[in-house]
Write an enzyme that holds these catalytic residues in place. Structure first.
Site, mmCIF file in Angstrom:
data_model
loop_
_atom_site.group_PDB
_atom_site.id
_atom_site.type_symbol
_atom_site.label_atom_id
_atom_site.label_comp_id
_atom_site.label_asym_id
_atom_site.label_seq_id
_atom_site.Cartn_x
_atom_site.Cartn_y
_atom_site.Cartn_z
ATOM 1 N N GLU A 1 19.508 56.078 -7.975
ATOM 2 C CA GLU A 1 19.379 54.663 -7.605
ATOM 3 C C GLU A 1 20.374 53.787 -8.364
ATOM 4 O OE1 GLU A 1 15.097 54.293 -8.213
ATOM 5 O OE2 GLU A 1 15.458 53.691 -10.283
ATOM 6 N N CYS B 1 27.484 23.475 -21.710
ATOM 7 C CA CYS B 1 27.459 22.853 -23.036
ATOM 8 C C CYS B 1 26.888 23.771 -24.110
ATOM 9 C CB CYS B 1 26.674 21.549 -22.957
ATOM 10 S SG CYS B 1 27.459 20.423 -21.811
ATOM 11 N N GLU B 2 27.531 24.913 -24.293
ATOM 12 C CA GLU B 2 27.208 25.823 -25.402
ATOM 13 C C GLU B 2 28.495 26.520 -25.803
ATOM 14 O OE1 GLU B 2 23.920 28.548 -25.398
ATOM 15 O OE2 GLU B 2 22.739 27.255 -24.069
ATOM 16 N N GLY C 1 22.458 53.803 -13.387
ATOM 17 C CA GLY C 1 23.102 53.767 -14.699
ATOM 18 C C GLY C 1 24.553 54.159 -14.723
ATOM 19 N N GLY D 1 23.130 50.776 -9.032
ATOM 20 C CA GLY D 1 23.426 49.403 -8.616
ATOM 21 C C GLY D 1 24.895 49.111 -8.904
#
Ligand code: LLP
Length: 406
Positions: free
Chosen positions: A261, A330-331, A220, A263
């Site tokens: 832990e 295409c958005e 986190g 990331g």
């Protein structure tokens, strides 16, 4: 940014094509070293949360630096094996875990972290008289976005901290030895106090279990994405956690292992997504630089309104102009420059068609959340160090996209 790891961006694109994920190996090594150094408590272990980036070359770098792995699916475990990790170096923290997954971990001899009473019951039936770790929800959470808060009453994760008696009675029913307590309250946290608040509750819960060998405070740790963001004071973070943990161990009567832990903290800042501008247009409200990538390659701006600083690698000295940078999907949400409420232009040195842009801090949850939407292949990945670049994942091809069709 004209070079990454002393390799010119223009050469990287010439050699490996565009769009391209590039990782700076020195930053990977630096971050894990800094984190380890910050924790004075000697009996510690960093587990790399490989959901943030499962490229085995990156995972290997962390192994060389002494990390273990936090894995959340059998496939992450398999990739960890590929990267050289051994069974005892992996902690499995799946969510809504099936019996098949538990069986898989048992076959591979991997320590499991159980996140519900139902899971303890099913695990106990399957493998009584064994060792388990328990994931606790400490009744509080934090994170850069609601989607990344994993503690508190709105979170589906872990066993609520007030269910200790139930955990204990299930454990004794199946003769399960609780060797680990785990908690992960959320992702992208920049305030040390948020961690300490949760740690106090976790340690309060931990004292009820007398057979512990380790306590895992999860990941986190946030990184500064916006230029004005303050990063977390990692020395202070390590010092506070060490202090609190040492004090707990004294009361507990034994020196347990301290696990973290992370990331994003380890891999986020090392990664840049290089894209090429192929179209410039204007509406009454924005100038758009259209690129050959999109949210299929980096979904964080669209999913969380996350800010990723963008630099013009081809014209770093150009006069800065306010501009929106968009993708080729295409958005309408396919814009790299947004803030959760809508488009937020960035001030970037003048962008011309053909320019290469670097989207910064894209190492965590960039490639690992990429997709093949619009039937476009995912980019190649390259690692750079000391003027050398090496391909660590080739660009996908049409064959890769269709190989599962029957
Ligand atoms: N441990 C557990 C059990 C987790 O669920 C996570 C992340 C971590 C560790 C690592 O958290 P980190 O140190 O990277 O913050 N896709 C989102 C982030 C989702 C995080 C999910 N769990 C994003 O791009 O911001």
């Amino acid at each position: 940014m004209v070079a990454i790891g002393k390799v010119k961006v223009s050469q990287l694109i010439e050699r490996f094509g565009s769009p391209l994920y590039v990782y700076d190996e020195d930053i990977l090594r630096d971050r894990i070293k800094i984190l380890k150094k910050s924790i004075g408590y000697p009996n510690k272990q960093i587990l790399y949360a490989c959901k943030s980036n499962t490229n085995p070359s990156i995972m290997k770098v962390f192994r060389e630096e002494g990390a273990w792995i936090d894995a959340v699916s059998p496939w992450e475990v398999e990739i960890a094996f590929k990267a050289g990790y051994q069974s005892h170096e992996i902690l499995y923290t799946g969510d809504n875990v099936t019996d098949e997954e538990m069986k898989y971990c048992l076959d591979k001899n991997i320590q499991q972290n159980l996140g519900s009473l139902s899971q303890i019951e099913r695990y106990g039936k399957m493998n009584p008289h064994s060792h388990i770790c328990i994931r606790i929800n400490p009744d509080c959470g934090a994170g850069h976005h609601g989607h990344t808060i994993t503690g508190g009453p709105e979170s589906k994760f872990g066993i609520y901290f007030d269910k200790i008696d139930k955990i204990k009675s299930l454990a004794s029913k199946y003769d399960l030895k609780i060797v680990g307590i785990h908690s992960h309250i959320g992702s992208g946290i920049l305030e040390v106090d948020e961690f300490i608040k949760a740690i106090d509750i976790i340690l309060g819960a931990a004292q009820h279990f007398k057979t512990l060998e380790f306590i895992d405070f999860g990941g986190g740790i946030g990184i500064p994405y916006r230029p004005r963001d303050h990063g977390i004071d990692i020395a202070h973070f390590g010092q506070r956690i060490s202090q609190r943990f040492s004090q707990f161990c004294k009361e507990y009567g034994r020196n347990l292992s301290l696990y973290l832990e992370p990331g994003r903290f380890l891999v986020g800042e090392s990664g840049t997504l290089l894209v090429t501008v192929n179209n410039i247009k204007e509406t009454p409200t924005h100038k758009f630089a259209g690129t050959n990538s999109g949210f299929n390659h980096l979904i964080r701006p669209m999913t969380y309104g996350s800010y990723h600083e963008i630099v013009n690698c081809s014209n770093p000295e150009g006069t800065p102009h306010k501009i929106a940078v968009s993708g080729n999907i295409c958005e309408s949400g396919d814009v790299f420059t947004q803030n959760g409420k809508g488009i937020e232009d960035q001030s970037i040195p003048e962008i011309r068609e053909g320019d290469i842009l670097g989207i910064l801090n894209a190492g965590a949850y960039g490639f690992s959340m990429a997709s093949n939407y619009n039937t476009r292949p995912r980019p190649a990945e390259v690692m750079v160090r000391d003027g050398q670049a090496r391909l660590i994942r080739r660009r996908e091809t049409f064959d890769d996209l269709t190989q599962t069709l029957v």
